[in-house]
Design an enzyme around this catalytic site. Structure first.
Site, mmCIF file in Angstrom:
data_model
loop_
_atom_site.group_PDB
_atom_site.id
_atom_site.type_symbol
_atom_site.label_atom_id
_atom_site.label_comp_id
_atom_site.label_asym_id
_atom_site.label_seq_id
_atom_site.Cartn_x
_atom_site.Cartn_y
_atom_site.Cartn_z
ATOM 1 N N GLY A 141 -9.899 5.402 -9.602
ATOM 2 C CA GLY A 141 -9.660 6.840 -9.583
ATOM 3 C C GLY A 141 -8.601 7.228 -8.569
ATOM 4 O O GLY A 141 -7.752 8.095 -8.829
ATOM 5 N N ASP A 142 -8.655 6.609 -7.389
ATOM 6 C CA ASP A 142 -7.640 6.869 -6.363
ATOM 7 C C ASP A 142 -6.262 6.441 -6.859
ATOM 8 O O ASP A 142 -5.255 7.106 -6.597
ATOM 9 C CB ASP A 142 -7.978 6.104 -5.081
ATOM 10 C CG ASP A 142 -9.424 6.313 -4.647
ATOM 11 O OD1 ASP A 142 -9.952 7.418 -4.860
ATOM 12 O OD2 ASP A 142 -10.017 5.368 -4.108
#
Length: 305
Positions: free
Chosen positions: A250-251
């Site tokens: 996600g990052d």
């Protein structure tokens, strides 16, 4: 310039073994230590993509020194606040027939140290990008995100927020440039079960109505959906590959979106780069490299204009 903030960085101690026996002595087969924290992950992936940025946050003790050394050795610029009491946390992640985690609490942070972070934030200029990512440690006020966004409200800074639940919902009124909830987090925010693309689009648009400019929803193996500030809907299925590591995916999507947007301020290009980068990290043991991202980017469909 891009700045990332990690409020509670960590050393992630990852241990691998065939089986884990509770209450017994277990011996690892392999071990890795990485600097951890969502903002730090974003900084490292941006560095891999050739995008200069500065990592901010709080570090303390011998663990804090090691986190900074590792991030600097990776090639990232840092300007952390050094706390005087306590140490940055250590998170233990056990990879076996089942995965288990023990996450440290993190150190106490004083009002003076919070003020020092705000002084660093005051150096951010108009049109710079600020990424606020991850949870707020218990030693910081719960409204820390809100305080930062209110403090910077009239400075034309593009703020990206990657947080969950109430933490995210409370800052949307400050009109962040981008937020990135996943499907489960959308469900938690609105107290519903988000089942399909129609639900994702409905609740993403509700977040826009509250104030968010661009809403990027990650859906793991199902792909992602972006509702941009021009009310365009961008959709893409996830590329096919073997998922080796979901931590940091996600990052990485956030970092990829920013890198793609910086090329020519195009949301479709930013979206494609975000999907490619998040998937590249998921398919790798480590965070995505530029080569891995470009390989996936070359096979992702382009939207006809």
């Amino acid at each position: 310039m891009i700045f990332t903030v990690t409020f509670n960085p960590s050393l992630d101690y990852i241990i691998g073994l065939d089986t884990f026996q509770e209450g017994a002595v277990n011996r690892s087969q392999w071990e890795h230590i990485f600097p951890g924290g969502k903002g730090i992950n974003v900084s490292m992936v941006l560095k891999n993509l050739g995008v200069r940025n500065v990592a901010l946050g709080f570090l303390g003790g011998f663990t804090g020194k090691e986190i900074q050394r590792m991030v600097n050795d990776f090639g990232c610029y840092t300007d952390f606040v050094k706390i005087k009491s306590g140490i940055s946390r250590i998170n233990v992640k056990i990879k076996s027939d089942k995965e288990s985690e023990i996450n440290g609490q993190g150190p106490s942070i004083t009002k003076k140290e919070i003020k020092e972070l705000f002084e660093k934030l005051d150096l951010i200029k108009s049109q710079d990008i600020l990424v606020l990512a991850g949870s707020i440690p218990g030693t910081l006020p719960e409204n820390t995100y809100e305080n930062i966004m209110k403090h910077l409200e009239d400075r034309k800074i593009k703020i990206v927020v990657d947080a969950t639940g109430e933490l995210l919902l409370k800052v949307v009124k400050y009109k962040p440039f981008l937020i990135k909830p996943n499907k489960q987090e959308l469900s938690e925010i609105f107290g519903v079960t988000v089942k399909n693309r129609e639900d994702v689009i409905l609740y993403a648009k509700r977040l826009q109505e509250i104030g968010a400019k661009n809403v990027l929803v990650s859906m793991a193996g199902e792909g992602a959906i972006l509702i941009d500030e021009n009310d365009n809907i961008h959709e893409m299925k996830a590329p096919t590959g073997l998922v080796k590591n979901s931590v940091g995916a996600g990052d990485s999507m956030v970092a990829g979106f920013i890198a793609g947007y910086l090329l020519n301020n195009d949301f479709e290009e930013a979206f494609r780069m975000g999907v490619a980068t998040g998937s590249a990290s998921a398919f790798s043991e480590n965070l995505a490299t530029q080569t891995e991202v470009l390989e996936l980017l070359s096979i992702l469909p382009k939207k006809e204009k």
